[in-house]
Design an enzyme around this catalytic site. Structure first.
Site, short mmCIF file in Angstrom:
data_model
loop_
_atom_site.label_atom_id
_atom_site.label_comp_id
_atom_site.label_asym_id
_atom_site.label_seq_id
_atom_site.Cartn_x
_atom_site.Cartn_y
_atom_site.Cartn_z
N GLU A 33 35.78 33.84 46.60
CA GLU A 33 36.64 32.93 45.84
C GLU A 33 38.08 33.43 45.86
OE1 GLU A 33 36.82 30.93 41.35
OE2 GLU A 33 35.39 32.53 41.82
N LYS A 111 45.41 65.95 33.76
CA LYS A 111 46.62 66.09 34.57
C LYS A 111 46.29 65.62 35.99
CE LYS A 111 50.35 69.28 35.73
NZ LYS A 111 50.35 69.03 37.19
#
Length: 657
Positions: A33, A111
């Site tokens: 789609e 981090k």
């Protein structure tokens, strides 16, 4: 107006689908789609370019590659963080802040091991993306940032000017797929996802960056005109409301809980989609942050806890050798299972023979291992005191463990490589190379089709391509007769290619497309090349002793002889069809640069070579002429510096007419 309305509708639907897929990781729309609606939007924009919107998903990839990155001065510096390497150091950092702010609350974030960037929006529109650089000045990588689908191109309800900071990274799965493709194409592998992300973000051609599957996590607001926040959490929640992909950032008050969260992130890091190299602890109160300020290098309100590389002891139970798609023999230590950096390790890389010999690694040895770059386990050292009396030095085999062909050291001496022309370990890569555009150029026979044919047992050497039947090819597609016939036609057409392409397609070490042309024009046929002596080969311009030896050794293999006979029987052309019209460019080297409008580079190169000349990619003192198109750039400047004659396209055409 109906067309504009439909285009606006498609942009809104597709951008929302991208947000669900790339940011929320919760796709709602089927791929079919999405592709159908994207194609409809592309056709509408092509028919009505004046109505195309800047935030259209079709605008993600730019057009003309850049010649260089422009410098960008950051309005708000992108500061680095002070590193701490133990929980004791981190506790001291927190306690120091608590002296002034007893009720301080801290966020703990993974981090991300990537590349820090700043994204700037004006009136809700994305206008610039820049690397951190030295914190004050970075590089403009806007076009490459646009290729990251988790970066929104337009914000609803955003301030007049907004600058956010984030970390661009390459997801682990994308990195693995990229390295697999690099290996398939015989290109150097990336050391780790961070290097791959950094290299991808700094590509001058955004089309290359778009293929790399980069992602981003936003972790800070640098500037937001007219909007105020009291806490870091409020600012991140605001970014989420604008549809940014934001780093997870839970809050903690007690030091014990902060420490536990840091350890938990490390323990569960393998479940993360991206690599991390630590955890960041930040003060949540933004007023307190402002009061604490910063040193010349770091803010005083944040610290980065760096995870120490974990090292464990284990035993080498065996050494096995794998043969990669490029023929490189890679030794691997099979080790007694040990838990390392969140995963159970059973293997460790030994790189090459030099690595093994330098550390004197033997089967039965007790060794120290760690994860290099937190990714690949490797052996650090051997505990000689625990070595069994029967342990013997280890050497890589002189014959390929897969096909039995002789192995050969690379010219730099680092790697041992299988020389087999039909080695099963290299089959997919060899055939994909054989059918590639610069080789036999068999359209429709891509890597996935090649792999499917190998899996079905139809291909054992590149020569088997010419033995494929309609029934065999039809089995690859559900309604495959039309596609199969088209592919068979492409295979048949490839038989008449010039022998220079065949020489390159064979995959002989050191023999590229240009060398294939030189050999074809010198010897005239594959048979004469096969029978050429080392002396005859080294007399050919641009053919050195290493290349000559590779050619002789390749043609002397039984596997190669058998494959060439199959190609001959199949009717593949062994003769050169490239006739030099005259030698007007003999001994001359041309460099083509800039956007050429009167001919393509391939067409110009073909003409140069037909007249006995050579086309090069770089300007040097040996260059005879530089042919310039539009926006020629650095090559034209260098030609002027070296006083090398410069030709316009018209002047070049006059030379070949």
């Amino acid at each position: 107006m109906e067309i504009q309305k439909r285009m606006d509708e498609l942009v809104a639907i597709l951008n929302e689908a991208n947000y669900q897929y790339y940011v929320l990781d919760d796709p709602k729309m089927l791929d079919f789609e999405y592709d159908h609606m994207l194609r409809e939007l592309e056709e509408l924009e092509k028919a009505h370019p004046q109505l195309a919107r800047e935030d259209s998903p079709t605008k993600r990839v730019g057009g003309t590659p850049l010649s260089k990155f422009e410098k960008v001065e950051h309005p708000v510096p992108l500061m680095s963080l002070q590193d701490v390497f133990s929980l004791e150091e981190l506790d001291d950092f927190i306690e120091k802040i608590r002296e002034s702010y007893p009720d301080a609350v801290f966020s703990v974030e993974p981090k991300i091991d990537g590349l820090s960037v700043a994204l700037e929006y004006v009136d809700g529109k994305f206008v610039r993306g820049a690397t951190r650089g030295d914190g004050n000045v970075g590089e403009d990588v806007t076009e490459n940032i646009k290729t990251i689908y988790s970066v929104p191109m337009r914000l609803s309800g955003a301030p007049s000017r907004l600058i956010v900071r984030g970390e661009v990274f390459m997801p682990k799965k994308v990195f693995e797929a990229l390295n697999a493709q690099q290996e398939l194409e015989g290109k150097p592998l990336f050391a780790n996802p961070r290097n791959a992300a950094a290299g991808s973000l700094r590509q001058l051609d955004s089309k290359i960056a778009a293929k790399r599957g980069l992602d981003i996590l936003i972790f800070n607001i640098q500037l937001a005109d007219g909007v105020a926040f009291q806490t870091h959490k409020e600012s991140l929640d605001y970014l989420r409301s604008l549809h940014f992909k934001v780093v997870p950032s839970p809050l903690f008050a007690r030091i014990e809980d902060i420490n536990q969260e840091i350890l938990s992130i490390n323990e569960n890091r393998e479940q993360l989609t991206c690599d991390i190299d630590g955890a960041v602890v930040k003060l949540n109160d933004l007023t307190a942050r402002e009061e604490l300020g910063a040193t010349a290098k770091f803010p005083r309100w944040a610290a980065a806890y760096k995870y120490p590389p974990e090292i464990k002891s284990t035993v080498v139970e065996d050494i096995v050798v794998q043969v990669g798609r490029t023929g490189v023999l890679t030794p691997k230590a099979v080790v007694r299972p040990v838990r390392l950096a969140g995963t159970t390790v059973t293997n460790a890389t030994l790189h090459n023979q030099d690595f093994i010999s330098q550390r004197d690694i033997r089967i039965g040895d007790t060794v120290q291992i760690r994860k290099a770059g937190e990714i690949i386990p490797e052996v650090l050292e051997v505990d000689i005191t625990k070595r069994p009396a029967c342990a013997e030095p280890y050497y890589l085999p002189a014959a390929c463990p897969v096909c039995g062909a002789p192995t050969q050291r690379d010219e730099d001496g680092a790697f041992l490589r299988c020389t087999g022309a039909a080695c099963p370990a290299q089959l997919s890569r060899n055939i994909t190379h054989f059918v590639s555009r610069d080789a036999m150029d068999i359209e429709g026979l891509g890597a996935s089709i090649v792999d499917a044919l190998i899996e079905k047992g139809y291909l054992h050497t590149p020569a088997d391509i010419y033995c494929l039947t309609l029934e065999e090819l039809k089995s690859l597609w559900q309604s495959g007769e039309t596609a199969a016939k088209k592919l068979l036609l492409a295979i048949e057409e490839s038989k008449s290619r010039d022998v220079s392409r065949l020489i390159y397609a064979l995959g002989i070490r050191q023999v590229g497309a240009k060398t294939g042309k030189v050999l074809a024009s010198t010897f005239g046929s594959l048979d004469r090349l096969m029978n050429a002596t080392l002396e005859e080969l080294t007399e050919v311009p641009d053919i050195g002793s290493v290349t000559a030896l590779s050619i002789r050794e390749w043609f002397s293999q039984p596997q190669a002889v058998e494959m060439i006979e199959k190609l001959r029987i199949s009717g593949v052309n062994f003769e050169s069809t490239r006739v030099v019209s005259d030698a007007r460019f003999a001994g001359m080297t041309f460099v083509l640069t800039g956007a050429l409008t009167m001919f393509t580079r391939e067409e110009a190169t073909e003409k140069i070579e037909l007249f006995g000349g050579k086309a090069s990619g770089s300007v040097s003192k040996k260059t005879t002429y530089v042919v310039v198109g539009e926006n020629a750039g650095s090559k034209e400047r260098k030609a002027r510096e070296l006083s090398i004659p410069i030709l316009t396209e018209s002047e070049f055409l006059n030379m070949i007419s």
